[in-house]
Design an enzyme around this catalytic site. Structure first.
Site, PDB file in Angstrom:
ATOM      1  N   LYS A  53     129.389  23.864  18.991  1.00 17.78           N
ATOM      2  CA  LYS A  53     129.780  23.720  17.584  1.00 17.78           C
ATOM      3  C   LYS A  53     128.545  23.508  16.710  1.00 17.78           C
ATOM      4  O   LYS A  53     128.405  24.083  15.642  1.00 17.78           O
ATOM      5  CB  LYS A  53     130.776  22.548  17.422  1.00 17.78           C
ATOM      6  CG  LYS A  53     132.157  22.849  17.983  1.00 17.78           C
ATOM      7  CD  LYS A  53     133.064  21.614  18.013  1.00 17.78           C
ATOM      8  CE  LYS A  53     134.419  21.958  18.628  1.00 17.78           C
ATOM      9  NZ  LYS A  53     135.349  20.818  18.677  1.00 17.78           N
ATOM     10  N   GLN A  97     135.007  14.417  18.132  1.00 16.52           N
ATOM     11  CA  GLN A  97     135.384  15.176  19.322  1.00 16.52           C
ATOM     12  C   GLN A  97     136.345  14.348  20.184  1.00 16.52           C
ATOM     13  O   GLN A  97     136.104  13.184  20.473  1.00 16.52           O
ATOM     14  CB  GLN A  97     134.117  15.566  20.118  1.00 16.52           C
ATOM     15  CG  GLN A  97     134.380  16.499  21.285  1.00 16.52           C
ATOM     16  CD  GLN A  97     134.928  17.869  20.896  1.00 16.52           C
ATOM     17  OE1 GLN A  97     134.627  18.383  19.826  1.00 16.52           O
ATOM     18  NE2 GLN A  97     135.754  18.448  21.747  1.00 16.52           N
ATOM     19  N   ASP A 120     138.878  19.076  11.311  1.00 19.74           N
ATOM     20  CA  ASP A 120     139.783  19.531  12.367  1.00 19.74           C
ATOM     21  C   ASP A 120     141.211  19.747  11.878  1.00 19.74           C
ATOM     22  O   ASP A 120     142.039  20.275  12.614  1.00 19.74           O
ATOM     23  CB  ASP A 120     139.831  18.486  13.495  1.00 19.74           C
ATOM     24  CG  ASP A 120     138.826  18.766  14.589  1.00 19.74           C
ATOM     25  OD1 ASP A 120     138.786  19.916  15.057  1.00 19.74           O
ATOM     26  OD2 ASP A 120     138.088  17.842  14.966  1.00 19.74           O
TER      27      ASP A 120
HETATM   28  N1  GUN Z   1     139.075  18.410  21.883  1.00 22.46           N
HETATM   29  C1  GUN Z   1     139.642  19.548  22.336  1.00 22.46           C
HETATM   30  N2  GUN Z   1     139.833  20.410  21.309  1.00 22.46           N
HETATM   31  C2  GUN Z   1     139.371  19.802  20.201  1.00 22.46           C
HETATM   32  C3  GUN Z   1     139.287  20.204  18.827  1.00 22.46           C
HETATM   33  O1  GUN Z   1     139.702  21.300  18.424  1.00 22.46           O
HETATM   34  N3  GUN Z   1     138.736  19.276  18.000  1.00 22.46           N
HETATM   35  C4  GUN Z   1     138.297  18.067  18.427  1.00 22.46           C
HETATM   36  N4  GUN Z   1     137.786  17.248  17.522  1.00 22.46           N
HETATM   37  N5  GUN Z   1     138.367  17.676  19.685  1.00 22.46           N
HETATM   38  C5  GUN Z   1     138.900  18.545  20.564  1.00 22.46           C
END
Ligand code: GUN
Length: 295
Positions: A53, A97, A120
């Site tokens: 990311k 995350q 998100d």
């Molecule tokens: N963990 C697994 N998928 C995601 C996501 O799309 N965003 C975040 N913040 N954590 C995750």
């Protein structure tokens, strides 16, 4: 011939578009979108995602503020950091995350993020907006994985309205928002899950099947209606025996070698949904930046 939906390429196109948009935004506002990435502890998969990311965000011109915290940080200290980021003017998006360590209440943390910085789309306000059909998608912060799946479906150029869509999985991150997005497209949506009776037959009814369960190769070829579109959200690492050596391999929630015999179009793993999730995070961050400059 089954067509393979190339998530890598669709994501690349979206990233190129965002990169150009950020150049234009920089000319107008003399600043670029900022994304705070918060990781707690060292879950291996999270480290891989956070790295990917961060790299993608940097590449399109987003400024990343990295906050990697110790596994044993207490919840109050994490909430204090989020409050600081909520007030930090050059941070437009905040990503925490998941999963978080067990001693931290994930929902309290997600609720504490300023909804206008919710990269998100997990904050209850944004979840609610997504479920209210009248909101315009253009400036909504939508969970990245399901939005990426929708963009791939749209790329096929087929009519979604009236189609039977089955989503396997009812998570807040993928299953539920995926169902909302498909409903917005006027699909007839079924959410299936671990307690669903006769799952193979429920799936067999799907014109669009989205598998988001996290179980390697659970969906078999004969669960799939001939001519269906299959979106495989799963990313599972399994051990395989290759020439007497144990190696690991990434597989989805769908048994690809069987499913491709039935599907009209299918996403591969890797190279399908994964890159789209990241591109949609960049989209959300850019939208949050634009929204902040409009308000
Ligand atoms: N963990 C697994 N998928 C995601 C996501 O799309 N965003 C975040 N913040 N954590 C995750």
């Amino acid at each position: 011939m089954t067509s393979i939906i190339n998530g890598k390429e669709i994501a690349q196109n979206l990233r190129d578009k965002i990169k150009n948009e950020i150049i234009e935004l920089k000319n107008i506002y003399n600043s670029v979108p900022g994304l705070a990435v918060v990781q707690v502890g060292n879950v291996a998969a999270s480290s891989v995602y956070v790295k990917a990311k961060t790299k993608s965000a940097n590449e399109v011109g987003i400024k990343v503020f990295d906050h990697h915290l110790e596994e044993n940080i207490n919840q109050d200290d994490l909430l204090k950091l989020i409050e600081k980021l909520n007030n930090q003017i050059n941070v437009n998006g905040i990503l925490v995350q998941l999963p978080l360590p067990k001693h931290i209440n994930e929902q309290i943390v997600l609720d504490s993020i300023d909804p206008s910085k919710d990269a998100d789309g997990f904050h209850p306000l944004n979840v609610g907006k997504l479920s209210i059909a009248s909101h315009n998608d253009e400036n909504l912060l939508i969970p990245c994985t399901p939005y990426g799946c929708l963009l791939m479906l749209k790329e096929l150029g087929i009519e979604l309205s009236g189609k039977n869509a089955v989503v396997i999985g009812r998570s807040n991150i993928v299953g539920k928002p995926m169902a909302q997005l498909l409903l917005k497209e006027s699909c007839t949506v079924t959410i299936a899950h671990s307690k669903t009776n006769d799952l193979p037959n429920v799936c067999k009814n799907a014109d669009i099947l989205v598998a988001a369960v996290g179980r390697p190769e659970m969906v078999k070829g004969d669960w799939i209606k001939k001519g269906a579109i299959v979106i495989d959200v799963g990313i599972n690492r399994i051990d395989i025996n290759k020439d007497g050596e144990i190696k690991t391999k990434l597989v989805g929630d769908v048994k690809y070698s069987e499913a491709e015999k039935y599907a009209y179009a299918i996403t591969p793993v890797p190279g399908g949904v994964g890159p789209m999730t990241i591109a949609c995070l960049l989209r959300n961050t850019t939208i949050a930046f634009k929204n902040s400059n409009l308000s």
